[in-house]
Design a protein around this motif. Structure first.
Motif, mmCIF file in Angstrom:
data_model
loop_
_atom_site.group_PDB
_atom_site.id
_atom_site.type_symbol
_atom_site.label_atom_id
_atom_site.label_comp_id
_atom_site.label_asym_id
_atom_site.label_seq_id
_atom_site.Cartn_x
_atom_site.Cartn_y
_atom_site.Cartn_z
ATOM 1 N N PHE A 1 5.671 42.490 9.569
ATOM 2 C CA PHE A 1 6.559 42.534 8.413
ATOM 3 C C PHE A 1 7.445 43.773 8.465
ATOM 4 N N GLU A 2 6.874 44.894 8.896
ATOM 5 C CA GLU A 2 7.625 46.125 9.065
ATOM 6 C C GLU A 2 7.617 46.493 10.547
ATOM 7 N N PRO A 3 8.768 46.800 11.131
ATOM 8 C CA PRO A 3 8.802 47.168 12.557
ATOM 9 C C PRO A 3 7.981 48.423 12.837
ATOM 10 N N ILE A 4 7.430 48.494 14.022
ATOM 11 C CA ILE A 4 6.661 49.653 14.467
ATOM 12 C C ILE A 4 7.363 50.245 15.684
ATOM 13 N N SER A 5 7.222 51.544 15.864
ATOM 14 C CA SER A 5 7.851 52.227 16.995
ATOM 15 C C SER A 5 6.925 53.217 17.683
ATOM 16 N N ARG A 6 5.843 53.647 17.028
ATOM 17 C CA ARG A 6 4.926 54.618 17.622
ATOM 18 C C ARG A 6 4.013 53.927 18.626
ATOM 19 N N ILE A 7 3.711 54.645 19.717
ATOM 20 C CA ILE A 7 2.849 54.087 20.757
ATOM 21 C C ILE A 7 1.462 53.799 20.201
ATOM 22 N N GLU A 8 0.988 54.635 19.294
ATOM 23 C CA GLU A 8 -0.342 54.411 18.719
ATOM 24 C C GLU A 8 -0.390 53.095 17.953
ATOM 25 N N ASP A 9 0.681 52.757 17.250
ATOM 26 C CA ASP A 9 0.714 51.493 16.521
ATOM 27 C C ASP A 9 0.773 50.310 17.490
ATOM 28 N N VAL A 10 1.524 50.460 18.567
ATOM 29 C CA VAL A 10 1.578 49.394 19.568
ATOM 30 C C VAL A 10 0.204 49.169 20.175
ATOM 31 N N GLU A 11 -0.521 50.242 20.485
ATOM 32 C CA GLU A 11 -1.865 50.105 21.064
ATOM 33 C C GLU A 11 -2.827 49.443 20.078
ATOM 34 N N ARG A 12 -2.655 49.733 18.797
ATOM 35 C CA ARG A 12 -3.544 49.128 17.796
ATOM 36 C C ARG A 12 -3.310 47.620 17.719
#
Length: 491
Positions: free
Chosen positions: A220-231
């Motif tokens: 729903f909300e874009p992500i940009s941090r690598i930690e969020d991508v890994e999660r």
């Protein structure tokens, strides 16, 4: 801003190839000569067309369309085929999928049109500027009947001939006898008619392979941090683990697709030396891959869709482990190899394999570790005979040396290699390695010696009747005396 038009050279003449909306409203149309366009529209901005750039843009759009279906094919110069069978319900139906696609393209600055039909040929004929339609199965012929013959995408000469004959619509062609059409205009016309009417199947060629399994997460909300991508990656790997376990397989090659808000797609691929299922292991592999990219990992304005796909799987039966810890050591070694491959690239992590040759430089070859299973005890297997150890360092090409000896057929007393003089203190040999008769002629048998010099350094030398072809261009000419070469260095 002035109206814009692109031109290209066609048959040694410069003609307008594409125009913007303002230029089209002013009367400029594709096909007009460049000189005429400049004379009639003085304020028109004209730029040379760049077909390779158009092709790159179309490929990027095809990558972005993977968010709707994995079966995306190119229809150059400006079209795409999407096989949405089994995918439309994920977006609320066919119309909702088409509306979502067109709306997103409009937000990116593209003027697009779309058509949905049960046959690719029908959809290709129906799609046109500003036209959007959904044709039910069985209604293909009625839908294409009012279309102009240009919708069949025939040769320009044939299209012009049909218009001169009064055959301006597809329906007028369908009403004529097929035998007469084939005899007068060729089989290609009938093929295009049958494809547009849904009588024959028009295959499409997806530009990317189809994954065996895939899981995706829309955000729903874009992500940009690598930690969020890994999660998010960990959650997708957990979803795939159950599917892999039900099939009794493990993933050998995975790809992470990150769809940016601005339409670009970042793809990361990793491989595993042995089948894997554990989400933590998959997450570590992609973490190393992202670290290897460094500054190249650009999230832009963020990712709104993350997809994890398995492109290669291998059987992974359940095994009963013991308390010795041997299985844990194998898993740890395999995990290390996978992480190195993800960080440095699979082509940078190699292993030695024995080859079917008894010549030292041909007895081994290097292959990527991911090409087969490995274990902590994987070692160098050289077909050397018992009691004849091979050097730790084997030169890629034998290097010629200057040797002096007491007996012509004996070991050297001293030799000079790379301008350094070595006094022989001890020598073992010779070990004769014969010629491989199935290879090119001109080779000679070699007599190898294990030499230790006065400083305790050990070398592997050989004597040949004439020079090695890989080193000496005068291979075919016998030398007046035996030629000596240094081939390896012992630890």
């Amino acid at each position: 801003m002035a109206p814009l038009a692109l031109y290209e050279t066609v048959a040694n003449a410069n003609r307008i190839a594409a125009v913007c909306e303002r230029a089209e409203a002013g009367g400029v149309s594709p096909g007009v000569g460049l000189a005429e366009a400049r004379a009639r529209f003085p304020g028109l901005a004209i730029i040379l067309a760049d077909p390779p750039a158009d092709a790159r843009l179309l490929t990027a759009l095809a990558d972005w369309c993977d968010r709707y279906t994995p079966l995306v094919a190119l229809d150059p110069p400006h079209g795409l085929f999407l096989d949405i069978s089994g995918c439309a319900h994920l977006f609320g139906g066919e119309k909702a999928l088409m509306d979502n696609l067109l709306a997103r393209l409009f937000q990116q600055g593209f003027a697009a049109s779309a058509a949905i039909a049960s046959h690719a040929g029908t959809a290709l004929a129906l799609v046109g500027p500003g036209a959007t339609s959904i044709i039910a199965a069985g209604a293909e012929q009625a839908a294409i009947a009012p279309l102009p013959v240009a919708a069949l995408r025939l040769d320009a000469t044939l299209t012009a001939m049909l218009r001169r004959l009064g055959l301006k619509t597809v329906g007028s062609l369908l009403s004529l006898p097929r035998a007469g059409l084939a005899r007068r205009f060729g089989e290609d016309l009938l093929t295009r008619l049958d494809e547009a009417a849904g009588r024959v199947f028009r295959p499409i060629r997806p530009r990317r392979p189809i994954p065996e399994l895939a899981a995706e997460r829309r955000l729903f909300e874009p992500i940009s941090r690598i930690e969020d991508v890994e999660r998010v990656l960990f959650l997708l790997a957990e979803r795939l683990r159950d599917d892999l376990a039900r099939r009794g397989v493990g993933a050998r090659r995975l790809e992470l697709s990150l769809f940016r808000v601005d339409g670009q797609v970042n793809r990361l691929a990793v491989g595993a030396s042995r089948p894997v299922r554990e989400p933590g292991h998959v997450q570590r592999l992609f973490r190393e891959r992202m670290k290897g990219l460094g500054e190249e990992f650009d999230a832009g304005y963020g990712y709104d869709l993350v997809k994890l796909a398995v492109f290669e799987a291998a059987p992974m039966p359940d095994v009963q482990t013991d308390l010795s810890g041997a299985d844990a050591a194998v898993d740890a070694f395999g995990g290390l190899i996978d992480r190195l491959g993800a960080r440095l690239g699979e082509a940078s992590v190699l292993r030695i394999e024995a080859a079917d040759s008894h010549w030292p430089e041909r007895a081994e070859c290097w292959r990527p570790v991911g090409a087969g299973n490995v274990g902590p005890l994987a070692a160098r297997q050289s077909p050397a005979p018992a009691g004849a150890p091979r050097p730790v360092r084997l030169l890629a090409l034998p290097e010629p040396i200057e040797a002096s000896f007491e007996v012509p057929d004996g070991a050297p007393l001293q030799f000079r290699w790379r301008r350094a003089l070595h006094i022989v203190r001890r020598a073992e040999g010779p070990e004769r390695i014969g010629v491989e008769w199935w290879r090119d002629a001109g080779e000679a048998a070699r007599d190898y010696y294990r030499i230790e010099d006065a400083d305790g350094r050990r070398f592997w030398l050989f004597r040949a009747g004439w020079a090695d072809p890989a080193v000496d261009p005068e291979w075919q000419r016998p030398a007046p005396r035996p030629a000596w070469y240094l081939h390896g260095i012992f630890a």
